[in-house]
Design a protein around this motif. Structure first.
Motif, PDB file in Angstrom:
ATOM      1  N   VAL A 295      -1.571 -11.125   4.578  1.00  0.00           N
ATOM      2  CA  VAL A 295      -1.927 -10.584   5.889  1.00  0.00           C
ATOM      3  C   VAL A 295      -1.621 -11.620   6.962  1.00  0.00           C
ATOM      4  O   VAL A 295      -1.614 -12.825   6.719  1.00  0.00           O
ATOM      5  CB  VAL A 295      -3.416 -10.192   5.963  1.00  0.00           C
ATOM      6  CG1 VAL A 295      -3.726  -9.069   5.003  1.00  0.00           C
ATOM      7  CG2 VAL A 295      -4.316 -11.390   5.699  1.00  0.00           C
TER       8      VAL A 295
ATOM      9  N   ASN B  36       3.551  -5.701   5.346  1.00  0.00           N
ATOM     10  CA  ASN B  36       2.195  -5.191   5.158  1.00  0.00           C
ATOM     11  C   ASN B  36       2.038  -3.884   5.936  1.00  0.00           C
ATOM     12  O   ASN B  36       1.819  -3.875   7.148  1.00  0.00           O
ATOM     13  CB  ASN B  36       1.171  -6.218   5.632  1.00  0.00           C
ATOM     14  CG  ASN B  36      -0.256  -5.804   5.324  1.00  0.00           C
ATOM     15  OD1 ASN B  36      -0.612  -4.640   5.437  1.00  0.00           O
ATOM     16  ND2 ASN B  36      -1.077  -6.759   4.928  1.00  0.00           N
TER      17      ASN B  36
ATOM     18  N   ASP C  38      -5.797  -1.074  -7.351  1.00  0.00           N
ATOM     19  CA  ASP C  38      -7.115  -1.643  -7.118  1.00  0.00           C
ATOM     20  C   ASP C  38      -7.132  -3.100  -7.572  1.00  0.00           C
ATOM     21  O   ASP C  38      -6.720  -3.420  -8.688  1.00  0.00           O
ATOM     22  CB  ASP C  38      -8.177  -0.859  -7.889  1.00  0.00           C
ATOM     23  CG  ASP C  38      -8.397   0.533  -7.320  1.00  0.00           C
ATOM     24  OD1 ASP C  38      -8.006   0.764  -6.161  1.00  0.00           O
ATOM     25  OD2 ASP C  38      -8.949   1.385  -8.040  1.00  0.00           O
TER      26      ASP C  38
ATOM     27  N   ARG D 289      -8.780  -1.795   3.713  1.00  0.00           N
ATOM     28  CA  ARG D 289      -8.634  -3.176   4.171  1.00  0.00           C
ATOM     29  C   ARG D 289      -7.166  -3.530   4.377  1.00  0.00           C
ATOM     30  O   ARG D 289      -6.277  -3.011   3.707  1.00  0.00           O
ATOM     31  CB  ARG D 289      -9.256  -4.135   3.146  1.00  0.00           C
ATOM     32  CG  ARG D 289     -10.758  -3.942   2.967  1.00  0.00           C
ATOM     33  CD  ARG D 289     -11.318  -4.873   1.902  1.00  0.00           C
ATOM     34  NE  ARG D 289     -10.677  -4.638   0.615  1.00  0.00           N
ATOM     35  CZ  ARG D 289     -10.026  -5.564  -0.085  1.00  0.00           C
ATOM     36  NH1 ARG D 289      -9.909  -6.801   0.386  1.00  0.00           N
ATOM     37  NH2 ARG D 289      -9.482  -5.261  -1.253  1.00  0.00           N
TER      38      ARG D 289
ATOM     39  N   GLU E  41      -5.518  -6.055   3.520  1.00  0.00           N
ATOM     40  CA  GLU E  41      -4.872  -6.720   2.378  1.00  0.00           C
ATOM     41  C   GLU E  41      -4.699  -5.817   1.162  1.00  0.00           C
ATOM     42  O   GLU E  41      -4.262  -6.257   0.092  1.00  0.00           O
ATOM     43  CB  GLU E  41      -5.658  -7.971   1.972  1.00  0.00           C
ATOM     44  CG  GLU E  41      -7.093  -7.730   1.548  1.00  0.00           C
ATOM     45  CD  GLU E  41      -8.080  -7.823   2.694  1.00  0.00           C
ATOM     46  OE1 GLU E  41      -9.241  -8.219   2.442  1.00  0.00           O
ATOM     47  OE2 GLU E  41      -7.694  -7.503   3.839  1.00  0.00           O
ATOM     48  N   THR E  42      -5.031  -4.521   1.297  1.00  0.00           N
ATOM     49  CA  THR E  42      -4.988  -3.616   0.157  1.00  0.00           C
ATOM     50  C   THR E  42      -3.564  -3.406  -0.346  1.00  0.00           C
ATOM     51  O   THR E  42      -2.666  -3.033   0.412  1.00  0.00           O
ATOM     52  CB  THR E  42      -5.595  -2.252   0.534  1.00  0.00           C
ATOM     53  OG1 THR E  42      -6.934  -2.453   0.980  1.00  0.00           O
ATOM     54  CG2 THR E  42      -5.591  -1.315  -0.672  1.00  0.00           C
ATOM     55  N   GLY E  43      -3.361  -3.621  -1.639  1.00  0.00           N
ATOM     56  CA  GLY E  43      -2.059  -3.415  -2.259  1.00  0.00           C
ATOM     57  C   GLY E  43      -1.971  -2.095  -2.989  1.00  0.00           C
ATOM     58  O   GLY E  43      -2.788  -1.194  -2.788  1.00  0.00           O
TER      59      GLY E  43
ATOM     60  N   PHE F 294       0.818  -1.207   0.000  1.00  0.00           N
ATOM     61  CA  PHE F 294       0.000   0.000   0.000  1.00  0.00           C
ATOM     62  C   PHE F 294       0.855   1.261   0.000  1.00  0.00           C
ATOM     63  O   PHE F 294       0.482   2.275  -0.573  1.00  0.00           O
ATOM     64  CB  PHE F 294      -0.914   0.000   1.229  1.00  0.00           C
ATOM     65  CG  PHE F 294      -1.900   1.125   1.250  1.00  0.00           C
ATOM     66  CD1 PHE F 294      -3.005   1.102   0.411  1.00  0.00           C
ATOM     67  CD2 PHE F 294      -1.736   2.215   2.088  1.00  0.00           C
ATOM     68  CE1 PHE F 294      -3.928   2.139   0.425  1.00  0.00           C
ATOM     69  CE2 PHE F 294      -2.652   3.248   2.106  1.00  0.00           C
ATOM     70  CZ  PHE F 294      -3.746   3.204   1.276  1.00  0.00           C
TER      71      PHE F 294
ATOM     72  N   GLU G 109      -3.853  -7.550  -3.961  1.00  0.00           N
ATOM     73  CA  GLU G 109      -3.858  -7.791  -2.528  1.00  0.00           C
ATOM     74  C   GLU G 109      -2.505  -8.308  -2.059  1.00  0.00           C
ATOM     75  O   GLU G 109      -1.774  -8.960  -2.814  1.00  0.00           O
ATOM     76  CB  GLU G 109      -4.965  -8.783  -2.164  1.00  0.00           C
ATOM     77  CG  GLU G 109      -6.361  -8.246  -2.457  1.00  0.00           C
ATOM     78  CD  GLU G 109      -7.473  -9.152  -1.947  1.00  0.00           C
ATOM     79  OE1 GLU G 109      -7.156 -10.296  -1.523  1.00  0.00           O
ATOM     80  OE2 GLU G 109      -8.635  -8.723  -1.952  1.00  0.00           O
ATOM     81  N   VAL G 110      -2.178  -8.013  -0.802  1.00  0.00           N
ATOM     82  CA  VAL G 110      -0.919  -8.438  -0.206  1.00  0.00           C
ATOM     83  C   VAL G 110      -1.203  -9.400   0.947  1.00  0.00           C
ATOM     84  O   VAL G 110      -2.317  -9.432   1.477  1.00  0.00           O
ATOM     85  CB  VAL G 110      -0.126  -7.222   0.298  1.00  0.00           C
ATOM     86  CG1 VAL G 110       0.281  -6.328  -0.862  1.00  0.00           C
ATOM     87  CG2 VAL G 110      -0.926  -6.426   1.313  1.00  0.00           C
TER      88      VAL G 110
ATOM     89  N   GLN H  15      -1.596  -3.389   7.762  1.00  0.00           N
ATOM     90  CA  GLN H  15      -1.834  -4.192   8.963  1.00  0.00           C
ATOM     91  C   GLN H  15      -0.811  -3.886  10.066  1.00  0.00           C
ATOM     92  O   GLN H  15      -1.068  -4.148  11.242  1.00  0.00           O
ATOM     93  CB  GLN H  15      -1.820  -5.681   8.632  1.00  0.00           C
ATOM     94  CG  GLN H  15      -2.463  -6.534   9.710  1.00  0.00           C
ATOM     95  CD  GLN H  15      -2.447  -8.008   9.369  1.00  0.00           C
ATOM     96  OE1 GLN H  15      -1.593  -8.490   8.637  1.00  0.00           O
ATOM     97  NE2 GLN H  15      -3.399  -8.751   9.925  1.00  0.00           N
TER      98      GLN H  15
END
Length: 239
Positions: A218, A173, A212, A205, A207-209, A25, A215-216, A176
């Protein structure tokens, strides 16, 4: 204010060499709510390949100057390779950018002196830096009185489970691994800053990378916590 948290250079090197920090992110470079910064001296910490510095170069114009620092010599080499073309594309009469290899906890090692900058830009990478508290102390040191840290990142709404934060940091991450809002404020005040001012907040969220739909990884968790994308302005007192 000098950092009271001396850093072990070998520990810093080992940490940043193993840190997975691609496509997270913190890769987003929105540079929001900077205001009119023409003619200002700006520092971008954890600048990666320099895309944010190039944006800032355009914002500060020919009378301003931007320095980007990153722990990765490879990324700084890439950023330097972009520099010549970038300032010309920005329509500037000459280069107004520099890139240096530096740990954000030890900016003095890159020759960045006390009160050298009007503005420091940082994103969520602070959440996975080796020691966020030391980073904020270094940012405070290099800002002039009345200067501002613009934190375009993520804080957590609620108390954190430190074991989850530790796992998220290992994963790289940056969402997180976010500090709680209260912890971020306490660190800023401890470093000497005024209380942060927050703008343009929204939930994000874990897991947001960086794009759009991307995802990364978690860490598993039972935490009851939400993550807030925010832009904070954090001022160094003029006194």
């Amino acid at each position: 204010m000098e950092s009271s948290l001396p850093m072990n250079t070998e520990a810093l090197r080992e940490y940043y060499e193993q840190l997975p920090n691609e496509y997270g992110f913190a890769s987003q470079c929105k540079m929001t709510l900077l205001g009119d910064i023409r003619g200002k001296r700006v520092l971008d910490i954890d600048c990666r390949r320099g895309k944010g510095v190039i944006k800032l170069s355009d914002y500060v114009g020919p009378k301003g100057f931007v320095v980007g620092v990153d722990p990765s010599p490879t990324w700084i080499e890439v950023a330097l390779s972009f520099r010549e073309d970038a300032w010309r594309r920005n329509g500037l009469p000459c280069n107004n950018m520099d890139f240096r290899v530096a740990y954000p906890e030890d900016l003095a090692a890159a020759g960045l002196g006390d009160g050298a900058f009007d503005l420091v830009f940082a994103n969520s990478s602070i959440n996975v830096d080796y020691c966020p508290e030391a980073v904020l102390c270094e940012v405070f040191r290099v800002l002039r009185p009345g200067g501002v840290l613009v934190f375009d990142g993520v804080v957590a709404q609620g108390e954190r489970d430190e074991s989850v934060v530790a796992q998220a940091r290992v994963l790289g991450n940056a969402v997180q691994a976010a500090l709680s809002r209260a912890a971020f404020e306490d660190m800023a005040l401890s470093a000497g800053f005024d209380p942060p001012e927050y703008y343009e907040e929204s939930f994000v969220r874990a897991e947001t990378g960086y794009l759009d739909g991307f995802e990364v990884p978690v860490a598993p968790t039972d935490e009851d916590v939400r993550f807030v994308k925010t832009t904070a302005r954090v001022y160094k007192p003029r006194r």
